[in-house]
Design an enzyme around this catalytic site. Structure first.
Site, PDB file in Angstrom:
ATOM      1  N   LYS A 235     -38.849  -8.965  60.690  1.00  0.00           N
ATOM      2  CA  LYS A 235     -38.470  -7.937  61.666  1.00  0.00           C
ATOM      3  C   LYS A 235     -37.583  -8.541  62.758  1.00  0.00           C
ATOM      4  CE  LYS A 235     -40.682  -6.903  65.241  1.00  0.00           C
ATOM      5  NZ  LYS A 235     -41.759  -6.692  66.197  1.00  0.00           N
TER       6      LYS A 235
ATOM      7  N   ASP B  57     -40.401  -1.763  63.343  1.00  0.00           N
ATOM      8  CA  ASP B  57     -41.544  -2.099  64.197  1.00  0.00           C
ATOM      9  C   ASP B  57     -42.485  -0.892  64.231  1.00  0.00           C
ATOM     10  OD1 ASP B  57     -40.309  -0.235  65.770  1.00  0.00           O
ATOM     11  OD2 ASP B  57     -39.878  -1.581  67.434  1.00  0.00           O
TER      12      ASP B  57
END
Ligand code: SF4
Length: 209
Positions: A119, A137
C-alpha cells in the site's frame, strides 16, 4: 458495476474534489517517503504535526541517520514510534548504500525498505512518480465496497478490481478521490448519504433506502 456508471462515479467525485491530492505534507520524495512510513495506522493530521519539526531537523537520509534515536523525540506522539524510528533508520541506511540517497521508483526496491508494504509503495509510486497505482487503505476499501465498485474485504482483491474497472483518466487520482470521499462524506460510522454526490449510483444507499 457497468463501465458508464463507474465513469460517472469518478466524474462526480472529481468535480466535488477538483484538486484531490493526499493530505500528507511533504516537499520532496524523501519527505513523502518518511510521511507515508509514519502514516501506517496513524492519521495524516498527526503525521503532519510531527513531520513539521522532524523535517526541519532532517530532510534527507544522511541527516536522519545523524539524528538517530533522537527521531523518537520528534515522533513520540504517534503510534508505534519506537518501531517506526527503527524502520526509518534502517531504510535510510539502505537508501544511502543502495540507492545513492534517492527514493527508488521501482516497486520491488520500495518494498525492500523496512516499513514499506504494498500500500505504501503504491502511494509513493503514484504521488512521487506519477504511476497509475491504486493504494487501497481502509477508506478506499470501505468506500469501494459501499459504492459497489468492489465486493471484497481483501485489500489486494480490491486493488485488482479497481485496477480493472477504473477508467485510465481517473487512475492517477483514484486513491486520493476515494480517500477524500471516505474521510469527509462516506465516513465509517455515519456516511453522509444525504449530501453525497453519488448517492443515486451507490449500492449501499440503494440497499438502505
Ligand atoms: S451514498 Fe452514502 S454509502 Fe454511498 S458513497 Fe455516498 S456516503 Fe457512501
Amino acid at each position: 458495476m457497468h463501465r458508464t456508471k463507474v465513469t460517472n462515479v469518478f466524474l462526480r467525485l472529481k468535480k466535488f474534489f477538483p484538486n484531490s491530492r493526499i493530505e500528507l505534507k511533504f516537499k520532496s520524495n524523501f519527505e513523502l517517503f518518511i510521511a507515508v512510513l509514519l502514516s501506517s495506522r496513524t492519521k495524516d493530521a498527526q503525521v503532519n504535526f510531527v513531520t513539521k519539526n522532524l523535517f526541519s531537523k532532517a530532510n534527507n537520509p544522511y541527516n536522519m541517520i545523524k539524528l538517530g534515536e533522537k527521531i523518537k523525540y520528534y515522533i513520540k506522539s504517534i503510534g508505534f514510534f519506537n518501531r517506526k524510528t527503527d524502520f526509518i533508520l534502517k531504510s535510510c541506511n539502505i537508501l544511502l548504500k543502495k540507492f545513492n540517497g534517492k527514493i527508488p521508483s521501482k516497486r520491488k526496491h520500495l518494498e525492500s525498505l523496512p516499513g514499506i508494504g504494498r500500500k505504501s509503495a503504491n502511494v509513493i509510486l503514484n504521488v512521487a512518480f506519477g504511476f497509475e497505482t491504486i493504494a487501497v487503505d481502509t477508506h478506499v476499501l470501505r468506500v469501494s465496497n459501499r459504492i459497489g465498485l468492489s465486493n471484497s474485504n481483501n485489500l489486494r482483491n480490491v486493488e485488482n478490481t479497481l485496477d480493472n474497472i477504473v477508467p485510465k483518466e481517473f487512475k492517477i487520482s483514484c486513491h486520493s478521490l476515494l480517500v477524500l470521499q471516505g474521510r469527509y462524506i462516506c465516513k465509517s460510522k455515519r456516511p453522509n448519504c444525504k449530501i453525497c454526490k453519488i448517492n443515486d449510483l451507490c449500492k449501499f444507499y440503494k440497499n438502505n433506502l
